[in-house]
Design a protein around this motif. Structure first.
Motif, mmCIF file in Angstrom:
data_model
loop_
_atom_site.group_PDB
_atom_site.id
_atom_site.type_symbol
_atom_site.label_atom_id
_atom_site.label_comp_id
_atom_site.label_asym_id
_atom_site.label_seq_id
_atom_site.Cartn_x
_atom_site.Cartn_y
_atom_site.Cartn_z
ATOM 1 N N VAL A 244 0.853 -1.195 0.000
ATOM 2 C CA VAL A 244 0.000 0.000 0.000
ATOM 3 C C VAL A 244 0.889 1.245 0.000
ATOM 4 C CG1 VAL A 244 -1.901 -1.144 1.225
ATOM 5 C CG2 VAL A 244 -0.150 0.099 2.524
ATOM 6 N N ARG A 245 0.315 2.369 -0.429
ATOM 7 C CA ARG A 245 0.985 3.669 -0.374
ATOM 8 C C ARG A 245 0.168 4.580 0.524
ATOM 9 N NH1 ARG A 245 0.730 8.634 -3.366
ATOM 10 N NH2 ARG A 245 2.781 9.657 -3.557
ATOM 11 N N THR A 246 0.796 5.105 1.554
ATOM 12 C CA THR A 246 0.118 5.990 2.491
ATOM 13 C C THR A 246 0.120 7.428 1.956
ATOM 14 O OG1 THR A 246 2.212 6.082 3.708
ATOM 15 C CG2 THR A 246 0.525 4.579 4.534
ATOM 16 N N PRO A 247 -0.717 8.301 2.515
ATOM 17 C CA PRO A 247 -0.835 9.670 1.982
ATOM 18 C C PRO A 247 0.470 10.455 1.947
ATOM 19 C CG PRO A 247 -2.685 9.171 3.421
ATOM 20 C CD PRO A 247 -1.750 8.023 3.536
ATOM 21 N N ASP A 248 1.449 10.117 2.786
ATOM 22 C CA ASP A 248 2.709 10.859 2.773
ATOM 23 C C ASP A 248 3.638 10.423 1.642
ATOM 24 O OD1 ASP A 248 3.501 8.384 3.633
ATOM 25 O OD2 ASP A 248 4.483 9.076 5.462
ATOM 26 N N GLY A 249 3.205 9.452 0.818
ATOM 27 C CA GLY A 249 4.014 9.000 -0.309
ATOM 28 C C GLY A 249 4.861 7.780 -0.013
ATOM 29 N N THR A 250 4.883 7.304 1.236
ATOM 30 C CA THR A 250 5.660 6.113 1.586
ATOM 31 C C THR A 250 4.962 4.858 1.065
ATOM 32 O OG1 THR A 250 6.452 7.175 3.606
ATOM 33 C CG2 THR A 250 6.672 4.785 3.476
ATOM 34 N N VAL A 251 5.739 3.977 0.453
ATOM 35 C CA VAL A 251 5.214 2.695 -0.012
ATOM 36 C C VAL A 251 5.582 1.628 1.006
ATOM 37 C CG1 VAL A 251 5.377 0.892 -1.777
ATOM 38 C CG2 VAL A 251 5.280 3.307 -2.451
ATOM 39 N N HIS A 252 4.565 0.919 1.487
ATOM 40 C CA HIS A 252 4.762 -0.135 2.484
ATOM 41 C C HIS A 252 4.498 -1.487 1.822
ATOM 42 C CE1 HIS A 252 4.576 2.827 5.876
ATOM 43 N NE2 HIS A 252 3.859 3.479 4.982
ATOM 44 N N ALA A 253 5.419 -2.420 2.012
ATOM 45 C CA ALA A 253 5.252 -3.766 1.475
ATOM 46 C C ALA A 253 5.452 -4.774 2.600
ATOM 47 C CB ALA A 253 6.239 -4.037 0.340
ATOM 48 N N MET A 254 4.746 -5.865 2.506
ATOM 49 C CA MET A 254 4.814 -6.889 3.547
ATOM 50 C C MET A 254 4.640 -8.260 2.914
ATOM 51 S SD MET A 254 2.319 -9.015 4.989
ATOM 52 C CE MET A 254 0.795 -8.095 5.008
ATOM 53 N N ILE A 255 5.316 -9.267 3.473
ATOM 54 C CA ILE A 255 5.096 -10.649 3.090
ATOM 55 C C ILE A 255 5.250 -11.499 4.340
ATOM 56 C CG2 ILE A 255 7.497 -11.290 2.493
ATOM 57 C CD1 ILE A 255 6.212 -12.651 -0.038
ATOM 58 N N GLY A 256 4.408 -12.524 4.471
ATOM 59 C CA GLY A 256 4.444 -13.335 5.682
ATOM 60 C C GLY A 256 4.050 -14.769 5.413
ATOM 61 N N ASP A 257 4.183 -15.585 6.453
ATOM 62 C CA ASP A 257 3.959 -17.030 6.314
ATOM 63 C C ASP A 257 3.476 -17.576 7.648
ATOM 64 O OD1 ASP A 257 3.969 -19.715 5.793
ATOM 65 O OD2 ASP A 257 6.108 -19.871 5.375
ATOM 66 N N VAL A 258 2.237 -18.072 7.682
ATOM 67 C CA VAL A 258 1.723 -18.773 8.862
ATOM 68 C C VAL A 258 2.193 -20.216 8.788
ATOM 69 C CG1 VAL A 258 -0.352 -19.502 10.097
ATOM 70 C CG2 VAL A 258 -0.282 -17.262 8.980
ATOM 71 N N CYS A 259 2.687 -20.759 9.884
ATOM 72 C CA CYS A 259 3.167 -22.140 9.867
ATOM 73 C C CYS A 259 2.027 -23.076 9.460
ATOM 74 C CB CYS A 259 3.741 -22.525 11.225
ATOM 75 S SG CYS A 259 2.562 -22.528 12.589
ATOM 76 N N GLY A 260 2.316 -23.973 8.535
ATOM 77 C CA GLY A 260 1.285 -24.831 7.967
ATOM 78 C C GLY A 260 0.735 -24.215 6.697
ATOM 79 N N HIS A 261 -0.065 -24.987 5.952
ATOM 80 C CA HIS A 261 -0.622 -24.456 4.718
ATOM 81 C C HIS A 261 -2.010 -25.011 4.442
ATOM 82 C CE1 HIS A 261 2.147 -27.844 3.813
ATOM 83 N NE2 HIS A 261 1.134 -28.276 3.084
ATOM 84 N N GLY A 262 -2.832 -25.166 5.490
ATOM 85 C CA GLY A 262 -4.208 -25.617 5.335
ATOM 86 C C GLY A 262 -5.178 -24.454 5.327
ATOM 87 N N PRO A 263 -6.471 -24.740 5.303
ATOM 88 C CA PRO A 263 -7.477 -23.669 5.261
ATOM 89 C C PRO A 263 -7.478 -22.800 6.505
ATOM 90 C CG PRO A 263 -8.504 -25.832 5.532
ATOM 91 C CD PRO A 263 -7.078 -26.069 5.211
ATOM 92 N N ASP A 264 -7.182 -23.369 7.682
ATOM 93 C CA ASP A 264 -7.127 -22.559 8.903
ATOM 94 C C ASP A 264 -5.962 -21.571 8.840
ATOM 95 O OD1 ASP A 264 -9.319 -23.868 9.960
ATOM 96 O OD2 ASP A 264 -8.099 -25.387 10.961
ATOM 97 N N GLU A 265 -4.825 -22.036 8.339
ATOM 98 C CA GLU A 265 -3.670 -21.148 8.207
ATOM 99 C C GLU A 265 -3.938 -20.056 7.169
ATOM 100 O OE1 GLU A 265 -2.479 -24.829 10.115
ATOM 101 O OE2 GLU A 265 -3.567 -24.415 8.278
ATOM 102 N N ALA A 266 -4.645 -20.434 6.096
ATOM 103 C CA ALA A 266 -4.984 -19.440 5.082
ATOM 104 C C ALA A 266 -5.881 -18.353 5.664
ATOM 105 C CB ALA A 266 -5.684 -20.121 3.900
ATOM 106 N N ALA A 267 -6.858 -18.768 6.482
ATOM 107 C CA ALA A 267 -7.751 -17.781 7.103
ATOM 108 C C ALA A 267 -6.983 -16.862 8.041
ATOM 109 C CB ALA A 267 -8.866 -18.506 7.856
ATOM 110 N N LEU A 268 -6.056 -17.422 8.816
ATOM 111 C CA LEU A 268 -5.273 -16.600 9.731
ATOM 112 C C LEU A 268 -4.368 -15.645 8.959
ATOM 113 C CD1 LEU A 268 -4.468 -15.902 12.595
ATOM 114 C CD2 LEU A 268 -2.864 -17.843 12.580
ATOM 115 N N GLY A 269 -3.802 -16.101 7.845
ATOM 116 C CA GLY A 269 -2.970 -15.227 7.024
ATOM 117 C C GLY A 269 -3.755 -14.044 6.491
ATOM 118 N N VAL A 270 -5.005 -14.278 6.083
ATOM 119 C CA VAL A 270 -5.845 -13.186 5.596
ATOM 120 C C VAL A 270 -6.115 -12.184 6.723
ATOM 121 C CG1 VAL A 270 -8.153 -12.606 4.744
ATOM 122 C CG2 VAL A 270 -6.911 -14.532 3.744
ATOM 123 N N GLU A 271 -6.391 -12.698 7.924
ATOM 124 C CA GLU A 271 -6.633 -11.801 9.055
ATOM 125 C C GLU A 271 -5.409 -10.936 9.350
ATOM 126 O OE1 GLU A 271 -9.206 -13.545 12.394
ATOM 127 O OE2 GLU A 271 -8.316 -15.311 11.476
#
Length: 444
Positions: A244-271
């Motif tokens: 995302v880009r905030t109003p001050d012009g700064t671009v913020h990027a993020m990447i993450g990984d919840v341990c596991g890769h099932g539907p519960d982990e996918a839901a937590l990653g979205v949260e």
């Protein structure tokens, strides 16, 4: 009332392939099995496919207290006797309707519970009651001679077929039973397939809606991403990313990984992704943001063993500097003209979210320069194997791979596509872990 069918009526075996004999309502348990009256039915036959080892069982529900309705003795397609049970009312039918019954022969003249049947009763209340009582069983409707309209209405309501009382014989009835059972099985299989297809489409729409849409309006940075969940036929895994880009012009990027890769982990990653976006727009950054995300994780996870790694980057409005925070996550890779691609400094990073209460995540300032490409990725990209051995690609192998692709002149989507495909090929097939890769480019 039509003329009743003689009780002893049967088609000779030599003529029709049917065994001699007839059903008698006085037989034990109200059941006949081709000369073996009172035989115990095979349990749970209705829950298994009907094949050469399975005896068909017919439950007859009729409205003739004199018992003049005769059901001829029959053989199934494999030459085995078709078991017959009889019930004089719906209460008795409910008691006899066990799992081994495959088909029901219902006399439409039977009165519905609490009421008497009439010639004008076109609501087929009794049939509807039986269909509610036995939703998994095939149903044949038995109607008066020539009353095809009522029989057709019974089929529209839910019966598999209809028969006339005065045309009932072994050949016709045995064929109708087999047809009704197979049609019911086909209907159930088609219904399950339709439900499965609708559920898959619904899940796909949901997962597509949960994937991020980068908010970079007004920024000169170019964005590209690749996402490959480890779950078969899934669109979303435990990996997550956002920009995302905030109003001050700064671009913020993020990447993450919840341990596991099932539907519960996918839901937590979205949260976590949605919480990160909201907190970023609220002005949080660095340690303060990650501390709050850890609180979100601790409240939303199923158990205390669930954790998530995270990498955040905030790029200054001029694009030449960035702040980097690592929470147990691999460090991003940066490439610049005239210099080999390399990893950003990863010393003094903090632990993964959810591991240590009260942990801290220092924010490190890094110089990017005037022209660069910054690649954020999850460990699914570096933990694939090399060939058939146990050796993994690792960060060093990934850096070498990206350097080669950059030397070929690849960039943006093409660079990510080629990188992920080569990692998969080196692994000898699809990667078992989720893979997410995000690329930001700055070109003067």
């Amino acid at each position: 009332m039509p003329v009743p069918i003689p009780r002893q009526r049967a088609i000779p075996a030599a003529e029709s392939g049917q065994a001699q004999g007839a059903f008698s309502p006085g037989s034990p348990s109200g059941e006949a099995t081709g000369g073996q009256a009172g035989a115990v039915p095979a349990p749970h036959a209705a829950t298994t496919p009907v094949d050469s080892t399975t005896n068909l069982t017919l439950l007859v529900i009729e409205d003739d207290p004199a018992g003049s309705l005769s059901v001829p003795e029959m053989l199934d397609a494999a030459g085995k006797p078709i078991r017959i049970r009889t019930a004089r009312n719906l209460t008795e039918a409910e008691r006899l309707l066990t799992d081994d019954v495959h088909c029901i022969l219902l006399d439409l003249a039977l009165p519905a519970p609490g009421r008497a049947a009439t010639a004008s009763d076109d609501e087929l209340t009794t049939l509807k009651h039986v269909l509610r009582l036995a939703p998994r069983h095939a149903v044949l409707a038995l109607t008066a001679s020539g009353d095809a309209e009522r029989g057709a209405e019974a089929v529209r309501v839910g019966a598999q077929d209809y028969l006339f009382r005065d045309e009932l014989d072994g050949r016709l009835l045995s064929r109708a039973i087999r047809y009704a059972v197979e049609r019911k099985r086909s209907d159930k299989a088609e219904r399950r397939l339709t439900e499965s297809r609708l559920r898959a489409q619904e899940n796909a729409r949901l997962e597509r809606g949960l994937l991020p849409t980068p908010l970079l309006e007004g920024s000169s940075l170019r964005f590209a991403a690749r996402y490959r969940p480890g779950r078969s036929r899934a669109l979303l895994g435990g990996d997550f990313y956002d920009t995302v880009r905030t109003p001050d012009g700064t671009v913020h990027a993020m990447i993450g990984d919840v341990c596991g890769h099932g539907p519960d982990e996918a839901a937590l990653g979205v949260e976590l992704r949605i919480a990160w976006r909201a907190l970023t727009f609220a002005g949080l950054c660095g340690d303060e943001l990650l501390s709050t995300l850890q609180q979100v994780l601790e409240h939303e996870r199923e158990n205390d063993e669930i954790f998530a790694t995270l990498c955040t980057v905030d790029i200054a409005p001029d694009g030449r500097r960035a702040g980097l925070c690592l929470a147990g996550h691999p460090s991003p890779l940066i490439s610049r003209p005239g210099r080999p691609a390399e990893l950003l400094p990863y010393e003094n990073g903090g632990p993964a979210l959810g591991l240590l209460p009260g942990a801290r995540w220092p924010r490190r300032q890094v110089e990017l320069g005037g022209e660069w490409s910054l690649m954020l990725y999850t460990d699914g990209l570096i933990e694939g194997h090399i060939g058939e051995g146990k050796e993994r690609l690792g960060q060093d192998g990934m850096v070498d791979l990206v350097r080669r692709r950059l030397a070929e002149g690849l960039a943006g989507e093409e660079l990510l596509r080629a990188t992920v495909n080569e990692v998969r090929d080196l692994n000898g097939g699809e990667l078992t872990d989720d893979v997410a890769v995000l690329l930001l480019d700055r070109t003067p």
